[in-house]
Design a protein around this motif. Sequence first.
Motif, PDB file in Angstrom:
ATOM      1  N   LYS A   1       0.810  -1.221   0.000  1.00  0.00           N
ATOM      2  CA  LYS A   1       0.000   0.000   0.000  1.00  0.00           C
ATOM      3  C   LYS A   1       0.843   1.269   0.000  1.00  0.00           C
ATOM      4  CE  LYS A   1      -3.888  -2.244   2.314  1.00  0.00           C
ATOM      5  NZ  LYS A   1      -4.814  -2.227   3.482  1.00  0.00           N
ATOM      6  N   LEU A   2       2.159   1.109   0.047  1.00  0.00           N
ATOM      7  CA  LEU A   2       3.043   2.283   0.040  1.00  0.00           C
ATOM      8  C   LEU A   2       3.247   2.758  -1.404  1.00  0.00           C
ATOM      9  CD1 LEU A   2       5.687   1.166   2.701  1.00  0.00           C
ATOM     10  CD2 LEU A   2       3.632   2.563   3.018  1.00  0.00           C
ATOM     11  N   LYS A   3       2.245   3.420  -1.921  1.00  0.00           N
ATOM     12  CA  LYS A   3       2.212   3.788  -3.339  1.00  0.00           C
ATOM     13  C   LYS A   3       3.310   4.768  -3.739  1.00  0.00           C
ATOM     14  CE  LYS A   3      -1.537   1.360  -3.829  1.00  0.00           C
ATOM     15  NZ  LYS A   3      -1.510   0.050  -4.514  1.00  0.00           N
ATOM     16  N   HIS A   4       3.854   5.514  -2.766  1.00  0.00           N
ATOM     17  CA  HIS A   4       4.878   6.514  -3.080  1.00  0.00           C
ATOM     18  C   HIS A   4       6.300   5.997  -2.840  1.00  0.00           C
ATOM     19  CE1 HIS A   4       1.851   9.605  -3.685  1.00  0.00           C
ATOM     20  NE2 HIS A   4       1.289   9.247  -2.550  1.00  0.00           N
ATOM     21  N   LEU A   5       6.425   4.744  -2.391  1.00  0.00           N
ATOM     22  CA  LEU A   5       7.748   4.217  -2.086  1.00  0.00           C
ATOM     23  C   LEU A   5       8.599   4.118  -3.349  1.00  0.00           C
ATOM     24  CD1 LEU A   5       9.217   3.168   0.475  1.00  0.00           C
ATOM     25  CD2 LEU A   5       8.720   0.854  -0.327  1.00  0.00           C
ATOM     26  N   GLN A   6       9.807   4.692  -3.277  1.00  0.00           N
ATOM     27  CA  GLN A   6      10.722   4.701  -4.416  1.00  0.00           C
ATOM     28  C   GLN A   6      11.970   3.852  -4.167  1.00  0.00           C
ATOM     29  OE1 GLN A   6      11.631   8.764  -5.449  1.00  0.00           O
ATOM     30  NE2 GLN A   6       9.477   9.386  -5.381  1.00  0.00           N
ATOM     31  N   HIS A   7      12.386   3.749  -2.906  1.00  0.00           N
ATOM     32  CA  HIS A   7      13.637   3.053  -2.592  1.00  0.00           C
ATOM     33  C   HIS A   7      13.402   2.095  -1.420  1.00  0.00           C
ATOM     34  CE1 HIS A   7      15.505   6.053  -5.166  1.00  0.00           C
ATOM     35  NE2 HIS A   7      14.912   6.969  -4.447  1.00  0.00           N
ATOM     36  N   LEU A   8      13.710   0.818  -1.644  1.00  0.00           N
ATOM     37  CA  LEU A   8      13.546  -0.217  -0.623  1.00  0.00           C
ATOM     38  C   LEU A   8      14.844  -1.003  -0.510  1.00  0.00           C
ATOM     39  CD1 LEU A   8      11.822  -1.844   1.362  1.00  0.00           C
ATOM     40  CD2 LEU A   8      10.942  -3.169  -0.584  1.00  0.00           C
ATOM     41  N   ASP A   9      15.449  -0.950   0.662  1.00  0.00           N
ATOM     42  CA  ASP A   9      16.719  -1.623   0.910  1.00  0.00           C
ATOM     43  C   ASP A   9      16.498  -2.745   1.930  1.00  0.00           C
ATOM     44  OD1 ASP A   9      19.270  -2.474   1.466  1.00  0.00           O
ATOM     45  OD2 ASP A   9      20.106  -0.473   1.787  1.00  0.00           O
ATOM     46  N   LEU A  10      16.592  -3.993   1.460  1.00  0.00           N
ATOM     47  CA  LEU A  10      16.429  -5.168   2.306  1.00  0.00           C
ATOM     48  C   LEU A  10      17.724  -5.956   2.427  1.00  0.00           C
ATOM     49  CD1 LEU A  10      13.018  -6.342   0.802  1.00  0.00           C
ATOM     50  CD2 LEU A  10      13.348  -5.344   3.065  1.00  0.00           C
ATOM     51  N   SER A  11      18.830  -5.356   2.093  1.00  0.00           N
ATOM     52  CA  SER A  11      20.096  -6.072   2.031  1.00  0.00           C
ATOM     53  C   SER A  11      20.488  -6.670   3.380  1.00  0.00           C
ATOM     54  CB  SER A  11      21.214  -5.149   1.524  1.00  0.00           C
ATOM     55  OG  SER A  11      21.313  -3.993   2.311  1.00  0.00           O
ATOM     56  N   ALA A  12      21.031  -7.912   3.314  1.00  0.00           N
ATOM     57  CA  ALA A  12      21.527  -8.626   4.494  1.00  0.00           C
ATOM     58  C   ALA A  12      20.450  -8.863   5.546  1.00  0.00           C
ATOM     59  CB  ALA A  12      22.718  -7.898   5.104  1.00  0.00           C
ATOM     60  N   THR A  13      19.198  -9.006   5.106  1.00  0.00           N
ATOM     61  CA  THR A  13      18.134  -9.450   6.008  1.00  0.00           C
ATOM     62  C   THR A  13      17.955 -10.950   5.821  1.00  0.00           C
ATOM     63  OG1 THR A  13      16.387  -9.052   4.376  1.00  0.00           O
ATOM     64  CG2 THR A  13      16.968  -7.213   5.832  1.00  0.00           C
ATOM     65  N   SER A  14      17.013 -11.530   6.571  1.00  0.00           N
ATOM     66  CA  SER A  14      16.764 -12.978   6.484  1.00  0.00           C
ATOM     67  C   SER A  14      15.443 -13.286   5.797  1.00  0.00           C
ATOM     68  CB  SER A  14      16.772 -13.589   7.897  1.00  0.00           C
ATOM     69  OG  SER A  14      18.036 -13.425   8.506  1.00  0.00           O
ATOM     70  N   ILE A  15      14.974 -12.358   4.962  1.00  0.00           N
ATOM     71  CA  ILE A  15      13.699 -12.594   4.281  1.00  0.00           C
ATOM     72  C   ILE A  15      13.814 -13.807   3.356  1.00  0.00           C
ATOM     73  CG2 ILE A  15      12.908 -10.206   4.408  1.00  0.00           C
ATOM     74  CD1 ILE A  15      13.701  -9.970   1.441  1.00  0.00           C
ATOM     75  N   ARG A  16      12.736 -14.584   3.310  1.00  0.00           N
ATOM     76  CA  ARG A  16      12.725 -15.806   2.515  1.00  0.00           C
ATOM     77  C   ARG A  16      12.026 -15.610   1.178  1.00  0.00           C
ATOM     78  NH1 ARG A  16      10.657 -18.558   8.027  1.00  0.00           N
ATOM     79  NH2 ARG A  16      12.661 -18.624   9.100  1.00  0.00           N
ATOM     80  N   LYS A  17      11.145 -14.618   1.137  1.00  0.00           N
ATOM     81  CA  LYS A  17      10.441 -14.318  -0.109  1.00  0.00           C
ATOM     82  C   LYS A  17       9.883 -12.913  -0.037  1.00  0.00           C
ATOM     83  CE  LYS A  17       5.984 -16.157   1.423  1.00  0.00           C
ATOM     84  NZ  LYS A  17       4.870 -17.080   1.107  1.00  0.00           N
ATOM     85  N   LEU A  18       9.547 -12.367  -1.173  1.00  0.00           N
ATOM     86  CA  LEU A  18       8.836 -11.098  -1.244  1.00  0.00           C
ATOM     87  C   LEU A  18       7.356 -11.415  -1.442  1.00  0.00           C
ATOM     88  CD1 LEU A  18      11.135  -8.989  -3.605  1.00  0.00           C
ATOM     89  CD2 LEU A  18      11.031  -8.932  -1.112  1.00  0.00           C
ATOM     90  N   PRO A  19       6.468 -10.717  -0.735  1.00  0.00           N
ATOM     91  CA  PRO A  19       5.036 -10.986  -0.913  1.00  0.00           C
ATOM     92  C   PRO A  19       4.574 -10.542  -2.300  1.00  0.00           C
ATOM     93  CG  PRO A  19       5.370  -9.054   0.474  1.00  0.00           C
ATOM     94  CD  PRO A  19       6.721  -9.656   0.257  1.00  0.00           C
TER      95      PRO A  19
END
Length: 229
Positions: free
Chosen positions: A151-169
């Motif tokens: 729902k973050l329609k204005h999001l331009q930059h997303l940094d998930l580096s070096a996290t433990s996420i297994r997938k993107l929704p």
Amino acid sequence: MHDLINDFAKLVAGEFCNTLDDAKGLKLAKKTRHLSYVRAKHGNLKEFEGTYERKVLRTFLLMEQSWELDQNENGAIHDLLPTLTRLRVLSLYQYSYLPDSIGNLKHLRYLNLFKASLKNLHAIIHALYNLQTLILRECKDLVELPNSIGKLKHLQHLDLSATSIRKLPNCVIGLCNLETLILRQCKDLTVLPTNMASLMNLHHLDTRETNLKEMPLQMVNLKNLLDIQ
């Protein structure tokens, strides 16, 4: 933190700003708009004089430090956040959790949670509908993102580096203005959603040092993708 400091320098040009540490004391000037805090070993955020009344603050930066925040200091930030309703930039280095009150920061544009101890990003994140930059770099305990992030329609930059996420929704399709997605060193990430091909404004994608098996075939249709690593 280097990029954060550069962004902060540009932001405060020509405006009132203040850097607090134990040596300077914790009293704020009345016209303070931008506040950074460097904590020494015996710092005490509860001693901020006037902070709770300073609703004009646009920036609050909890800077990198040698000492971790104790329970009282985490509680002080928890109490402080809902009062900063005009905040545009928020950085909480090594913070432990996000309270529900984060949803009150409707004007927030930039949120940096570098090295925060977060297992899950609070679902209330969708309330930050003006957010343009979200940094979750090195949040080692972070294993998933809430569906509400779409729902973050204005999001331009997303940094998930070096996290433990297994997938993107799959709801990432909702990030229609996303330009930069950094997934570097996400070791547990093995697949990307096929609907990522709908991110037509994506310019930069960094998947270095992940365990991705392949890219979604439809991503060849991302005409604005200038840089993929």
